[in-house]
Design a protein around this motif. Structure first.
Motif, PDB file in Angstrom:
ATOM      1  N   MET C 201     -67.659  -3.654  21.491  1.00  0.00           N
ATOM      2  CA  MET C 201     -67.728  -4.543  22.648  1.00  0.00           C
ATOM      3  C   MET C 201     -67.160  -5.951  22.427  1.00  0.00           C
ATOM      4  N   PRO C 202     -67.522  -6.647  21.329  1.00  0.00           N
ATOM      5  CA  PRO C 202     -66.960  -7.984  21.162  1.00  0.00           C
ATOM      6  C   PRO C 202     -65.436  -7.982  21.163  1.00  0.00           C
ATOM      7  N   GLY C 203     -64.833  -6.993  20.515  1.00  0.00           N
ATOM      8  CA  GLY C 203     -63.370  -6.918  20.478  1.00  0.00           C
ATOM      9  C   GLY C 203     -62.783  -6.704  21.855  1.00  0.00           C
ATOM     10  N   ILE C 204     -63.416  -5.795  22.621  1.00  0.00           N
ATOM     11  CA  ILE C 204     -62.939  -5.534  23.972  1.00  0.00           C
ATOM     12  C   ILE C 204     -63.066  -6.785  24.829  1.00  0.00           C
ATOM     13  N   LEU C 205     -64.220  -7.430  24.688  1.00  0.00           N
ATOM     14  CA  LEU C 205     -64.484  -8.636  25.469  1.00  0.00           C
ATOM     15  C   LEU C 205     -63.460  -9.718  25.154  1.00  0.00           C
ATOM     16  N   SER C 206     -63.129  -9.850  23.885  1.00  0.00           N
ATOM     17  CA  SER C 206     -62.167 -10.878  23.505  1.00  0.00           C
ATOM     18  C   SER C 206     -60.812 -10.596  24.148  1.00  0.00           C
ATOM     19  N   LEU C 269     -58.864 -25.615  31.091  1.00  0.00           N
ATOM     20  CA  LEU C 269     -59.445 -24.322  31.447  1.00  0.00           C
ATOM     21  C   LEU C 269     -58.895 -23.219  30.548  1.00  0.00           C
ATOM     22  N   VAL C 270     -57.561 -23.171  30.444  1.00  0.00           N
ATOM     23  CA  VAL C 270     -56.930 -22.098  29.676  1.00  0.00           C
ATOM     24  C   VAL C 270     -57.256 -22.219  28.182  1.00  0.00           C
ATOM     25  N   LEU C 271     -57.258 -23.460  27.681  1.00  0.00           N
ATOM     26  CA  LEU C 271     -57.584 -23.641  26.266  1.00  0.00           C
ATOM     27  C   LEU C 271     -59.013 -23.205  25.984  1.00  0.00           C
ATOM     28  N   LEU C 275     -60.203 -20.289  23.433  1.00  0.00           N
ATOM     29  CA  LEU C 275     -61.155 -20.558  22.360  1.00  0.00           C
ATOM     30  C   LEU C 275     -62.304 -19.565  22.421  1.00  0.00           C
ATOM     31  N   LEU C 276     -62.781 -19.339  23.638  1.00  0.00           N
ATOM     32  CA  LEU C 276     -63.887 -18.407  23.848  1.00  0.00           C
ATOM     33  C   LEU C 276     -63.501 -17.016  23.351  1.00  0.00           C
ATOM     34  N   SER C 277     -62.271 -16.628  23.654  1.00  0.00           N
ATOM     35  CA  SER C 277     -61.792 -15.314  23.224  1.00  0.00           C
ATOM     36  C   SER C 277     -61.801 -15.207  21.705  1.00  0.00           C
TER      37      SER C 277
END
Lengths: 252, 278, 289
Positions: C201-206, C269-271, C275-277
């Motif tokens: 899941m974390p990989g997919i989410l990223s 926003l994009v940065l 970062l979140l990803s």
């Protein structure tokens, strides 16, 4: 079929592509005993173990012929593989708890086989953890991730997980090779208590381990069963020269 | 259930097929009507007079892309070498994510940065040769920056994948760290480096918004690096809003030509990568 | 003695040249890295410094007028668009990745074709997607300039990204989890949904977050599919997105201050999304340990 046997194997051959990995195996595995499979690396003992719950089906290019019967039923015939694997549980070489909570790990098997009732599930989880002698260590952290446990605890959890599926047979593939001596002795004691209820087949590299816990021993070499019999007899007076050489440490 | 997953997987096949069908079905008739020769090699683009030659735009795309690679690739390769062999652990934890972030910046933001900073800068630099701010050079400079993360992202792992024994072998012969990296490791990674360059080429050629914001967009043959130009991508975006009839179809046909270029570049990339695995 | 002297002198000349070359290479490598980082730093700093002072409350009015140049409708549309595009693309992308990593036989013709077309998709420039979206969704399917048309286009555009990241995440799940599950008598489907997918899941989410970043920054694919009307849009209405809104402001040249303000919002926003990803991807690694 002798009803005191869990498995009866007749004329079984296994090929990986063009490699003949198991040759003409004839073997009986009695119920409620511990059977140890020994032999040097690559002799086919693990392969044999994995053909008892058809884990080899997952290997591409693997072909099996001959006859393997569990309670008289051909396990390579028209049966439900998933149901076979429920009846024949497995513990792997490296502890492989799922990355979820301890509770969910143990409940995975029963849930898979349709147990939804919460109290029933709770009871089953508790019983399995107790049978695997790990209940006291984890009862306060059932909702915590299983990956936080030590290696030995993880392996006992994996045994609990296998027990929770209510199997008849438990296959153990070198279950202590990744563990320290203390964890190893925990697992060995556990195996001895479990044999009253389950048939246990264990692959091991460790000669002393086989001698300590097993009732019967089977010696594999180059894909063939060289000798099988009572553990005491195999270790004290092997009939075959090669068995003697192996258990006295002359090769392997 | 297995069949559901299979159908999902076939989605990309369907998408590529649909894209091809729609582009070709809408673009090829115009090419036929205009005449393939006149369309591809015609040096005049005058929609008002029903003259549709996209040669200036093809040349424009090639110039801008070529110049962008010439400026961007050396920096990208050297930066990748830095990341793989010269970067202290601490600096890496800052530099690497920074470069990855660069890839995420939207092209309009790059374009706007181009308008605000690069255009006046290039105008000043090229004053003596009567240059313009909105020019081939400006667009190429901006693209050179934009392709950096893409190219670095492919080359760095390629350099890291070279067996350490190459480097150590060179070192053991008395070469310096720098020589070992440049003359033993880099040649071994050449197909990876090539793949990075080709990927950058595709990115640069397909880039649209940033380029039209700084390239001047005059639909004529290029007259020098400091003069304006229009690219294939620019041609589509600038005129699609008001085009009708054959003009509109000619723009779609421009898209077809761009698409063909991209497909060729992709194919080259696949071939390079296949060679790598052998 | 004399010859030995000459020999050492020649040797040291050679060595000096040898080391000068190395020094140059060393300098070039560091200079290039510095240029890369400085350009990025300068770009971000420039946009922030020029943009932040221009941020005014009126830029966030619910109604856009040519006077206030509000970006709020565009921001709302961007959210809507992101949501719809993901809704369309994620099931297909994840499903396809499951097929490729868990079911498909490696090297079969169909698998190779899927992989080839996916790679092709990821190389197609966004303007070509825009053109295709306009021809297929706006014209052939008669959706006209609409959010739906834009979202369909974007869904195809981000499909390869989601497929690739999901595939990577799934293959990173150790086989021993699958074996453990099969060994308990679970079928393939149960194993995939209850063991493999959760651990991936974390990989997919990223990957999904990365896709959000691309959607938010997209312009060329949307200009002629969802259009540029600066109003809060429903599914079938034309509506502009933040990046497109900024492009208009910047290219018309009349509202440069507002363009700075919009671009700082867009950039930050994009940065943040990126970062979140990266942070989510790290979670994946941690779960392993």
């Amino acid at each position: 079929m002798n009803s005191s046997n869990a498995f009866e194997v007749r004329g079984m051959n296994l090929h990986y592509g063009s490699f003949h990995a198991l040759k003409n195996i004839h073997l009986d595995i009695p119920k409620n005993q511990i059977t140890a499979l020994i032999g040097p690396s690559g002799c086919g003992k693990s392969t044999f173990l994995r053909s008892l719950n058809r884990m080899n089906d997952l290997v591409e290019g693997c072909r099996i012929d001959g006859d393997i019967r569990m309670d008289g039923e051909d396990i390579y015939g028209k049966i439900d593989v998933n149901h076979l694997r429920k009846r024949v549980g497995m513990v792997f070489q490296k502890p492989n708890p799922f990355p979820m909570s301890i509770y969910d790990n143990v409940a995975y098997g029963p849930r898979t086989h349709g147990v939804k009732n919460k109290p029933q599930l709770d009871a089953l989880v508790e019983k399995s953890l107790k049978d695997a002698a790990i209940w006291d260590e984890v009862k306060d952290r059932l909702k915590k991730s299983a990956l936080g446990l030590s290696g030995g605890q993880q392996q006992r959890l994996c045994i609990a997980r296998a027990l929770a599926a209510q199997p008849e047979v438990i296959l153990m593939d070198e279950p202590t090779s990744a563990l320290d001596p203390i964890s190893t002795s925990h697992i060995e004691e556990l195996a001895l208590t479990l044999k009253d209820q389950y048939t246990i087949i264990i692959v091991t590299h460790n000669m002393q381990q086989a001698a300590r816990i097993s009732d019967r021993t089977v010696f594999f070499l180059l894909g063939e069963v060289i000798e099988s019999g009572e553990t005491e007899q195999i270790f004290s007076s092997p009939r075959d020269k090669r068995t003697e050489d192996y258990i006295t440490g002359r090769f392997g | 259930m297995e069949i559901v997953f299979l159908l999902a997987a076939c989605m990309s096949i369907a998408s590529v097929a649909l894209i091809c069908i729609f582009l070709f079905a809408n673009g090829l008739p115009a090419m036929k009507e205009i005449g393939l020769d006149n369309f591809l090699l015609g040096r005049m683009w005058k929609p008002g007079a029903d003259i549709y030659g996209i040669f200036p735009m093809i040349v424009g795309s090639v110039y801008v892309t070529g110049l962008a690679l010439a400026m961007g690739v050396p920096v990208a390769i050297l930066t990748a070498v830095y990341l793989a062999f010269f970067c202290p652990q601490k600096a890496y934890r800052v530099v690497k994510p920074a470069i990855e972030l660069m890839a995420g910046i939207p092209s309009v933001v790059y374009g706007f940065f181009g308008i605000a900073v690069l255009v006046p800068l290039v105008r000043t630099i090229s004053e003596s040769v009567n240059g313009r701010g909105n020019s081939i050079f400006t667009a190429a400079l901006l693209l050179a920056v934009m392709i950096l993360p893409t190219v670095i992202g492919v080359i760095e792992p390629a350099l890291r994948a070279v067996p350490r024994s190459y480097y150590e072998g060179a070192l053991a012969l008395g070469a310096t760290h720098e020589r070992s990296v440049f003359f033993a490791v880099m040649p071994a990674a050449k197909s990876g480096i090539l793949a990075g360059i080709v990927l950058g080429l595709g990115r640069a050629m397909g880039e649209t918004m940033a380029v039209i914001m700084v390239a001047g967009n005059q639909a004529r043959m290029p007259k020098g690096v400091f003069q304006g130009i229009r690219t294939l991508t620019g041609n589509i975006v600038i005129e699609m809003g008001y085009a009708t009839g054959l003009h509109r179809e000619a723009l779609i046909a421009t898209g077809v030509v761009l698409f063909a270029f991209i497909l060729i570049i992709n194919m080259a990339l696949t071939l390079i990568q296949r060679g790598e695995h052998r | 003695m004399k010859t030995l002297c000459r020999y050492t002198r020649r040797m040291s000349a050679f060595l000096r040249r040898h080391y000068v070359g190395s020094r140059l290479m060393n300098f070039a490598v560091h200079a290039a890295a510095a240029v890369t980082v400085l350009v990025l730093g300068f770009l971000v700093a420039y946009i922030v410094v020029r943009g932040v002072p221009n941020l005014k409350p009126s830029l966030f009015a619910l109604q856009y007028t040519s006077d206030n140049q509000s970006m709020l409708p565009a921001i709302i549309n961007t959210c809507t668009m992101t949501f719809i595009s993901l809704l369309l693309a994620v099931p297909f992308g994840v499903g396809a990745a499951i097929d490729l990593t868990e079911y498909a036989r490696r090297g079969s013709r169909l698998t190779r074709l899927v992989q080839m077309t996916t790679q092709t998709l990821s190389g197609i420039p966004s303007i070509v997607y825009g053109l295709f979206g306009m021809l297929m969704f706006n014209n052939a399917l008669q959706l006209g300039y609409s959010m739906l048309s834009g979202a369909l286009t974007l869904a195809i555009m981000i499909l390869p990204l989601i497929m690739r990241t999901t595939q990577e995440a799934l293959s990173a799940v150790p086989d021993m989890y699958r074996e453990g599950s099969f060994g308990l008598g679970a079928g393939k489907l149960r194993t995939v949904f209850f063991v493999v997918l959760p651990s991936a899941m974390p990989g997919i989410l990223s990957g999904v977050i990365l896709a959000i970043g691309r959607i938010v920054g997209e312009t060329a694919a949307l200009m002629y599919t969802s259009g540029t009307v600066a109003k809060v849009a429903g599914l079938m209405d034309s509506g502009t997105m933040l990046a497109l809104h900024m492009y208009k402001q910047a290219s018309e040249g009349l509202y440069l201050n507002e363009a700075y303000a919009t671009s700082v919002v867009l950039l930050v926003l994009v940065l943040l999304i990126n970062l979140l990803s990266a942070k989510t991807a790290k979670l994946m690694m941690k779960g392993r340990g």
